[in-house]
Write a protein that holds these residues in place. Structure first.
Motif, short mmCIF file in Angstrom:
data_model
loop_
_atom_site.label_atom_id
_atom_site.label_comp_id
_atom_site.label_asym_id
_atom_site.label_seq_id
_atom_site.Cartn_x
_atom_site.Cartn_y
_atom_site.Cartn_z
N ALA A 190 2.41 1.79 -3.54
CA ALA A 190 1.46 2.50 -4.45
C ALA A 190 1.28 3.85 -4.14
O ALA A 190 1.36 4.61 -4.85
N HIS A 191 1.18 4.05 -2.87
CA HIS A 191 0.67 5.60 -2.48
C HIS A 191 1.89 6.50 -2.78
O HIS A 191 1.73 7.65 -3.31
N PHE A 192 3.03 6.07 -2.53
CA PHE A 192 4.34 7.19 -2.87
C PHE A 192 5.01 6.90 -4.39
O PHE A 192 5.66 7.55 -4.78
N ALA A 232 5.72 10.19 5.19
CA ALA A 232 5.31 11.36 4.85
C ALA A 232 6.08 12.69 5.64
O ALA A 232 6.72 13.50 5.14
N VAL A 291 1.73 5.47 6.19
CA VAL A 291 1.75 6.63 5.26
C VAL A 291 2.42 7.99 5.84
O VAL A 291 3.31 8.64 5.49
N VAL A 333 -2.23 1.31 7.41
CA VAL A 333 -1.73 1.92 6.25
C VAL A 333 -1.58 3.39 6.24
O VAL A 333 -0.42 3.93 6.16
N ALA A 334 -2.72 4.28 7.18
CA ALA A 334 -2.55 5.43 7.26
C ALA A 334 -1.42 5.75 8.27
O ALA A 334 -0.62 6.93 7.97
N ALA A 387 0.85 -1.30 -0.10
CA ALA A 387 0.06 0.09 0.07
C ALA A 387 0.89 1.33 -0.15
O ALA A 387 0.61 2.03 -0.66
N VAL A 388 1.91 1.30 0.84
CA VAL A 388 2.86 2.31 0.85
C VAL A 388 3.64 2.74 -0.54
O VAL A 388 3.66 3.69 -0.95
#
Ligand code: DC
Length: 201
Positions: free
Chosen positions: A25-27, A198, A194, A190-191, A22-23
């Motif tokens: 994909a996010h970044f 971040a 992230v 996941v939050a 998930a991270v």
């Protein structure tokens, strides 16, 4: 694009894989599940190969196929105690971490041994019972016949071997952010990851 390395370590079935994907994909980072390298070597050993030769000769094709079985997991944990196996897999992991555009590596020793200078280190954990329950559901959903009791025993045996080995034992890096997923939904876990990443970008 520049280099940026995220190291994600933790015991079996704590949620590292889900969080890492998930991270990444996010970044927009590349992701390497380093457990797969050890699983591929373990699978070769189950098929009769020498562990060190298998680690030295590993190819991308070896990472395909069904490596997520309890037998292969235990075989992976057994070959992972061998310093020569770890040494044979070291360079591949280092170069992956150094690629341009960012990389997420998940495993047991990423923040401590493979990438001690990672930009962000996360240690993802959960209680053994919760991890065993999640792994039980995952295996049952795949049609693999296991009992919850056996899965818990497997998780505990693997944790013990992975944490007590002399070479690169499973432990949080001193500067790792600990994420305990026992009471967290996937979205919240996941939050948290992230947000931790971040904060370092
Ligand atoms: O993350 P996994 O469950 O797929 O890992 C399988 C085994 O591989 C694990 O029990 C220990 C070993 N491993 C390791 O020693 N170092 C890593 N970086 C990743 C996995």
């Amino acid at each position: 694009m520049s280099r940026f390395t995220v190291a994600i370590d933790g015991p079996a079935a704590a949620g590292k894989g889900t969080i890492s994907k998930a991270v990444a994909a996010h970044f927009g980072f590349a992701h390497l599940d380093t457990g797969l390298l050890y699983r591929a070597v373990g699978a070769k050993v189950l098929a009769g190969s020498d562990p060190v030769q298998a680690a030295k000769a590993l190819t991308p094709e070896d990472l395909e196929g069904e490596l997520r079985t309890p037998e292969v997991a235990q075989a992976a944990s057994r070959v992972a105690v061998l310093p020569d196996v770890r040494a044979a897999l070291f360079e591949f992991q280092r170069s992956f971490a150094a690629r341009d555009g960012g990389a997420v590596l998940d495993g047991r020793d990423i923040g401590t041994v493979i990438c001690p200078d990672a930009d962000v280190k996360l240690f993802v954990t959960a209680s053994p019972e919760i991890r065993a329950e999640r792994r039980y559901l995952e295996l049952s959903n795949k049609g693999i016949e296991v009992t919850q009791k056996d899965v818990l025993a497997d998780v505990i045996a693997r944790d013990k071997r992975d944490s007590e080995r002399a070479e690169a034992p499973l432990k949080p890096a001193e500067d790792a952010v600990i994420i305990d997923t026992s009471e967290l939904s996937i979205a919240d876990a996941v939050a948290n990851a992230v947000a931790a990443i971040a904060a370092c970008r």
